[in-house]
Design an enzyme around this catalytic site. Structure first.
Site, short mmCIF file in Angstrom:
data_model
loop_
_atom_site.label_atom_id
_atom_site.label_comp_id
_atom_site.label_asym_id
_atom_site.label_seq_id
_atom_site.Cartn_x
_atom_site.Cartn_y
_atom_site.Cartn_z
N ARG A 85 0.85 -1.18 0.00
CA ARG A 85 0.00 0.00 0.00
C ARG A 85 0.89 1.23 0.00
O ARG A 85 2.10 1.12 0.12
CB ARG A 85 -1.01 0.00 1.17
CG ARG A 85 -0.43 -0.57 2.43
CD ARG A 85 -0.28 0.28 3.64
NE ARG A 85 -0.27 1.68 3.48
CZ ARG A 85 0.82 2.42 3.62
NH1 ARG A 85 2.01 1.88 3.88
NH2 ARG A 85 0.76 3.73 3.52
N GLY A 86 0.23 2.39 -0.16
CA GLY A 86 1.01 3.63 -0.32
C GLY A 86 1.16 3.86 -1.82
O GLY A 86 1.52 2.93 -2.57
N ALA A 87 0.88 5.10 -2.26
CA ALA A 87 0.78 5.38 -3.69
C ALA A 87 2.02 4.95 -4.51
O ALA A 87 1.88 4.18 -5.48
CB ALA A 87 0.48 6.87 -3.88
N ARG B 281 -6.92 -0.50 -7.14
CA ARG B 281 -7.34 0.57 -6.21
C ARG B 281 -7.52 1.85 -7.03
O ARG B 281 -6.71 2.13 -7.90
CB ARG B 281 -6.29 0.79 -5.09
CG ARG B 281 -6.25 -0.35 -4.08
CD ARG B 281 -5.41 -0.01 -2.86
NE ARG B 281 -6.12 0.84 -1.91
CZ ARG B 281 -5.53 1.41 -0.86
NH1 ARG B 281 -4.23 1.24 -0.65
NH2 ARG B 281 -6.22 2.15 -0.02
N GLN C 248 -2.67 2.82 9.86
CA GLN C 248 -1.35 2.89 9.20
C GLN C 248 -0.34 3.65 10.05
O GLN C 248 0.86 3.38 9.99
CB GLN C 248 -1.46 3.58 7.83
CG GLN C 248 -2.12 2.74 6.75
CD GLN C 248 -3.59 3.07 6.64
OE1 GLN C 248 -4.24 3.43 7.64
NE2 GLN C 248 -4.16 2.91 5.46
N ASP D 242 -1.87 10.85 -2.58
CA ASP D 242 -2.26 9.79 -3.51
C ASP D 242 -2.55 10.31 -4.90
O ASP D 242 -2.43 9.59 -5.89
CB ASP D 242 -3.47 9.03 -2.96
CG ASP D 242 -3.03 8.14 -1.82
OD1 ASP D 242 -2.94 8.65 -0.68
OD2 ASP D 242 -2.71 6.97 -2.07
N ASN E 274 -5.36 12.49 -0.09
CA ASN E 274 -4.50 11.68 0.77
C ASN E 274 -5.41 10.96 1.75
O ASN E 274 -6.64 11.11 1.71
CB ASN E 274 -3.45 12.56 1.48
CG ASN E 274 -2.39 11.73 2.18
OD1 ASN E 274 -1.79 10.84 1.58
ND2 ASN E 274 -2.16 11.97 3.46
O1 MRU Z 1 -4.65 3.38 1.98
P1 MRU Z 1 -3.16 3.58 1.95
O2 MRU Z 1 -2.46 3.06 3.15
O3 MRU Z 1 -2.56 3.06 0.65
O4 MRU Z 1 -2.99 5.15 1.93
C1 MRU Z 1 -1.70 5.68 1.86
C2 MRU Z 1 -1.66 7.16 1.94
O5 MRU Z 1 -2.66 7.84 2.01
C3 MRU Z 1 -0.29 7.79 1.83
O6 MRU Z 1 -0.24 8.98 2.57
C4 MRU Z 1 0.00 8.10 0.36
O7 MRU Z 1 -0.24 6.98 -0.45
C5 MRU Z 1 1.40 8.55 0.16
S1 MRU Z 1 2.57 7.27 0.46
C6 MRU Z 1 4.11 7.88 0.11
#
Ligand code: MRU
Length: 351
Positions: free
Chosen positions: A47-49, A90, A196, A237, A247
Site C-alpha cells: 500500500r502507499g501510492a 485501487r 497505518q 495519492d 491523501n
Molecule cells: O490506503 P493507503 O495506506 O494506501 O494510503 C496511503 C496514503 O494515504 C499515503 O499517505 C500516500 O499513499 C502517500 S505514500 C508515500
C-alpha cells in the site's frame, strides 16, 4: 537502523512484505502472476501510492514473462488485459496508472515478439523501482528546507519506506532531517480506521530511532492549541493541477486545523502523483473501503449491530490549506497551478 524493505524481485516472482501483518509479524507474500499482484494491492498487502505503482510495474513484468513464447500480438493482448486488472486494483492513487502507462509506452516502442516484450517489461519495472528509490532521497533533500532544527511535526497515515520502493516521502524528509543532525519530535496520528500510523509509521520511526509520540486522530487539534505541533507533513495519492490533494482520510481535517492554528502543512510527493488530467480535486475518485474496518477490531465487532457505516479511504485537501508541495525537483509554493505546470514541463525536459 534496520533497513526496511517493501518488496524485492526474486527473479521469478515479486515478494512483498505483508503490511496487513506488520508490525508484529514480518512475513512475505510471493506473487507469481499479475493477478496475484493486483490482489495484493487490493488487499493492502502492499500500500502507499508509490509502492503500489512499483508493484504494478512488476505485475506487468510477470504478465509479460508468462507470454514470452507467444507472438507479439498474443503477448500484447495478455499484457494489456493484465494492465486493466492492475489499474482497477485501487482507484485513488494515480501512481498505479502512471506506472502501468509507463510500462505500456515502453513496450509499445520495443520491436520484436513476446520474448523481447518480456525482457523489456522487466527492465522497465526495475527502472521504475530504482527511479522511486532515487527520487525519494531527493524529496528528503529538498524537504530539509521545511524542517528546521527543533521541529515538532505531525504526520498522518504512512508515507515512509513501506509506502514506496525505499526511503519514503513525508517520512523520508524526517529521516533526511535526522540524518542531517536536526533535532525533531514527530507526532503520529494513529490513522483510523486502518491504523497505518500506529502500525506502520510508528514502527518505522522506532526502527529509525526518531523521537515520536502516537496520538489518536482526534487529539491533533488539542496538541496544536497547546503549541506542541508546529508543522504537518503528509504524503499524497493524487494531486490535481490546482494543488488540491487527495491523501488518507483525515488529511483534510488536519488542513483545516492547521490553518486555524496558523501552522504550515506540507505535502511530500513525487511528480508522478500529479494527475495532469485532473484540473481540481472534485474529479479525484475516492475509494470506499469495507465497513468491517470500522465495525470490527481484530475480527471482533465493536460497533452496535444495525448501524449504517461510511468508510471513504481518502479525502481531498483544498490547495488553500497547503503551504508547499515537496517534490524531487524542489518545493512548489502557491499559487500551485503555475508552479505545477512548470514543474511538469521541467520534468519532461529532464527526462
Ligand atoms: O490506503 P493507503 O495506506 O494506501 O494510503 C496511503 C496514503 O494515504 C499515503 O499517505 C500516500 O499513499 C502517500 S505514500 C508515500
Amino acid at each position: 537502523m534496520k533497513n526496511l524493505q517493501t518488496m524485492r524481485w526474486e527473479g521469478h516472482c515479486l515478494a512483498l512484505i505483508d503490511q496487513t501483518r506488520l508490525p508484529h509479524e514480518e512475513s512475505w507474500v510471493e506473487c507469481h502472476t499479475a493477478e496475484a499482484v493486483a490482489d495484493a494491492i487490493a488487499r493492502m498487502v502492499v500500500r502507499g501510492a508509490p509502492a503500489i505503482g512499483v508493484a504494478a510495474a512488476f505485475g506487468l513484468a510477470l504478465a509479460a514473462q508468462k507470454v514470452c513464447d507467444e507472438t507479439r500480438e498474443n503477448a500484447w493482448r495478455s499484457i494489456t488485459q493484465a494492465a486493466r486488472g492492475l489499474r482497477q486494483a485501487r482507484p485513488t492513487a494515480v501512481n498505479l496508472s502512471w506506472a502501468v502507462d509507463r510500462l505500456l509506452k515502453r513496450l509499445a516502442a520495443i520491436p520484436g515478439e513476446g520474448a523481447q516484450l518480456a525482457s523489456g517489461a522487466l527492465s522497465e519495472a526495475k527502472a521504475v523501482y530504482e527511479h522511486d528509490a532515487r527520487i525519494n532521497r531527493l524529496i528528503g533533500h529538498f524537504g530539509l528546507e521545511v524542517i528546521p532544527d527543533g521541529s515538532q511535526v505531525l504526520t498522518h497515515c504512512n508515507a515512509g519506506a513501506l509506502a514506496t520502493a525505499d526511503y519514503g516521502t513525508a517520512l523520508g524528509i524526517l529521516r533526511a532531517a535526522r540524518e542531517a543532525g536536526r533535532r525533531l519530535h514527530v507526532w503520529v496520528d494513529e490513522t483510523r480506521p486502518y491504523w497505518q500510523g500506529a502500525r506502520l509509521t510508528a514502527w518505522e520511526l522506532v526502527n529509525m530511532g526518531i523521537d515520536a509520540t502516537l496520538i489518536c486522530d482526534n487529539m491533533a487539534g488539542h496538541f496544536m492549541k497547546l503549541g506542541r505541533i508546529d508543522r504537518v507533513i503528509v504524503g499524497a495519492d493524487r494531486i490535481a493541477l490546482n494543488g488540491d490533494t487527495a491523501n488518507k482520510i483525515g488529511t483534510y481535517t488536519l488542513g483545516v486545523l492547521a490553518a486555524a492554528h496558523e501552522i504550515p502543512l506540507f505535502v511530500a510527493a513525487p511528480l508522478s502523483t500529479i494527475d495532469p488530467t485532473c484540473a481540481h480535486g472534485d474529479s479525484i475518485p475516492i475509494e470506499e473501503r469495507p465497513t468491517e474496518e470500522l465495525t470490527h477490531v481484530h475480527g471482533k465487532r465493536v460497533a452496535a449491530n444495525g448501524i449504517a457505516v461510511a468508510n471513504p479511504g481518502f479525502d481531498v485537501t483544498p490547495a488553500r490549506y497547503i503551504t508547499g508541495i515537496v517534490t524531487e525537483i524542489g518545493v512548489l509554493s502557491p499559487p500551485f497551478e503555475p508552479a505545477i505546470t512548470s514543474a511538469l514541463k521541467a520534468q519532461h525536459t529532464l527526462a
